[in-house]
Design a protein around this motif. Structure first.
Motif, PDB file in Angstrom:
ATOM      1  N   TRP A 156       5.663   6.949  -2.665  1.00  0.00           N
ATOM      2  CA  TRP A 156       4.392   7.702  -2.051  1.00  0.00           C
ATOM      3  C   TRP A 156       4.826   8.564  -0.865  1.00  0.00           C
ATOM      4  CZ3 TRP A 156       0.098   6.518  -5.240  1.00  0.00           C
ATOM      5  CH2 TRP A 156       0.422   5.616  -6.336  1.00  0.00           C
ATOM      6  N   ASP A 157       5.778   8.265  -0.123  1.00  0.00           N
ATOM      7  CA  ASP A 157       5.731   9.000   1.189  1.00  0.00           C
ATOM      8  C   ASP A 157       6.337  10.415   0.781  1.00  0.00           C
ATOM      9  OD1 ASP A 157       5.828   6.683   2.501  1.00  0.00           O
ATOM     10  OD2 ASP A 157       7.838   6.282   2.752  1.00  0.00           O
ATOM     11  N   GLY A 158       5.693  11.411   1.718  1.00  0.00           N
ATOM     12  CA  GLY A 158       5.982  12.660   1.537  1.00  0.00           C
ATOM     13  C   GLY A 158       5.268  13.314   0.037  1.00  0.00           C
ATOM     14  N   THR A 159       4.591  12.674  -0.530  1.00  0.00           N
ATOM     15  CA  THR A 159       3.965  13.420  -1.594  1.00  0.00           C
ATOM     16  C   THR A 159       2.407  13.817  -1.391  1.00  0.00           C
ATOM     17  OG1 THR A 159       2.592  11.079  -2.125  1.00  0.00           O
ATOM     18  CG2 THR A 159       4.680  11.670  -3.299  1.00  0.00           C
ATOM     19  N   GLY A 160       2.010  13.428  -0.291  1.00  0.00           N
ATOM     20  CA  GLY A 160       0.501  13.834   0.524  1.00  0.00           C
ATOM     21  C   GLY A 160      -0.606  12.848  -0.201  1.00  0.00           C
ATOM     22  N   LEU A 161      -0.027  12.118  -0.904  1.00  0.00           N
ATOM     23  CA  LEU A 161      -1.110  10.952  -1.760  1.00  0.00           C
ATOM     24  C   LEU A 161      -1.348   9.612  -0.819  1.00  0.00           C
ATOM     25  CD1 LEU A 161       0.569  11.030  -5.271  1.00  0.00           C
ATOM     26  CD2 LEU A 161      -1.543  12.241  -4.537  1.00  0.00           C
ATOM     27  N   MET A 162      -0.752   9.598  -0.033  1.00  0.00           N
ATOM     28  CA  MET A 162      -0.613   8.287   0.986  1.00  0.00           C
ATOM     29  C   MET A 162      -1.564   8.639   2.085  1.00  0.00           C
ATOM     30  SD  MET A 162       2.211   5.423   1.764  1.00  0.00           S
ATOM     31  CE  MET A 162       2.713   6.058   3.312  1.00  0.00           C
ATOM     32  N   ALA A 163      -2.494   7.690   2.368  1.00  0.00           N
ATOM     33  CA  ALA A 163      -3.303   7.868   3.476  1.00  0.00           C
ATOM     34  C   ALA A 163      -3.100   7.021   4.622  1.00  0.00           C
ATOM     35  CB  ALA A 163      -5.090   7.815   3.236  1.00  0.00           C
ATOM     36  N   GLY A 164      -2.220   5.799   4.180  1.00  0.00           N
ATOM     37  CA  GLY A 164      -1.908   4.942   5.057  1.00  0.00           C
ATOM     38  C   GLY A 164      -1.526   3.405   4.179  1.00  0.00           C
ATOM     39  N   LEU A 165      -1.121   2.685   4.894  1.00  0.00           N
ATOM     40  CA  LEU A 165      -0.632   1.160   4.407  1.00  0.00           C
ATOM     41  C   LEU A 165      -1.399   0.086   4.564  1.00  0.00           C
ATOM     42  CD1 LEU A 165       3.300   1.576   5.201  1.00  0.00           C
ATOM     43  CD2 LEU A 165       2.129   1.821   2.948  1.00  0.00           C
ATOM     44  N   CYS A 166      -1.843  -0.727   3.660  1.00  0.00           N
ATOM     45  CA  CYS A 166      -2.675  -1.707   3.736  1.00  0.00           C
ATOM     46  C   CYS A 166      -1.866  -3.077   3.565  1.00  0.00           C
ATOM     47  CB  CYS A 166      -4.006  -1.714   2.922  1.00  0.00           C
ATOM     48  SG  CYS A 166      -4.972  -0.296   3.509  1.00  0.00           S
ATOM     49  N   ARG A 167      -2.429  -4.288   4.217  1.00  0.00           N
ATOM     50  CA  ARG A 167      -1.815  -5.504   3.833  1.00  0.00           C
ATOM     51  C   ARG A 167      -2.910  -6.095   3.050  1.00  0.00           C
ATOM     52  NH1 ARG A 167      -0.902  -7.494   8.845  1.00  0.00           N
ATOM     53  NH2 ARG A 167      -2.728  -8.775   8.978  1.00  0.00           N
TER      54      ARG A 167
END
Length: 188
Positions: A156-167
């Motif tokens: 997902w990194d670098g795709t512009g699709l990721m808003a953040g990470l969640c646990r």
């Protein structure tokens, strides 16, 4: 009759593009502010429910409020000239809809399995996200900083699709920016 620069059709298209651009900017700002809150307080629970989606061998979260319905994969009609991530079109409740393949957006080309799902997103026109599987709902995941294993990059990194990470109870999951997928469907 051709669309002229000042026609209502062109004006509506320009307004739609402007609204989508502003929505994307707001999502980016919201993600930045969430990360800042995490760095200040150590833990931030995101309110609401989030759908867990599987695509391209990985999982992600999508805010449930953005979802209208989840349906099984139907036959998709190819769309000539469409970008590779546009899997095709189909009829959803009497209206034409576009299906965007999340795996292709992540750089994985594959034939979707017969048990794949279409996640129909809320919006002015029907757009579906093609995923391998919709797994479950997660309530109030915790927003975290960094990557799941320190320096390991996610697809997902670098795709512009990721808003953040969640646990979540199942581990660290990327939070999907739905506006990035919806804007990708506008390229058709």
């Amino acid at each position: 009759m051709a669309d002229t620069p000042n026609s209502p059709v062109v004006d509506a298209q320009l307004r739609r593009a402007s609204v989508q651009e502003r929505l994307g900017a707001l999502e980016v700002e919201q993600a930045r502010l969430r990360q800042e809150l995490v760095s200040l307080s150590g833990e931030l629970r995101l309110p609401g429910l989030y759908l867990t989606l599987d695509a391209a061998g990985t999982s992600a979260l999508l805010v449930a409020d953005a979802v209208q319905e989840v349906v099984r994969l139907v036959e998709l009609e190819p769309l000539p000239g469409a970008p590779p991530h546009v899997a095709g079109t189909f009829i959803y409740r009497g209206s034409p809809a576009v299906a965007v393949d999340l795996a292709v957006l992540l750089g994985v080309t594959r034939e979707p399995a017969l048990d794949a799902h279409l996640v129909i997103c809320k919006g002015a026109r029907p757009v579906a996200v093609l995923v391998d599987r919709v797994r479950d709902l997660v309530e109030a995941p915790v927003l975290v900083e960094g990557t799941p294993d320190g320096d390991v990059a996610l697809p997902w990194d670098g795709t512009g699709l990721m808003a953040g990470l969640c646990r979540t109870p199942e581990g660290i999951r990327p939070l999907l920016r739905i506006s990035a997928v919806l804007v990708g469907s506008e390229e058709t």
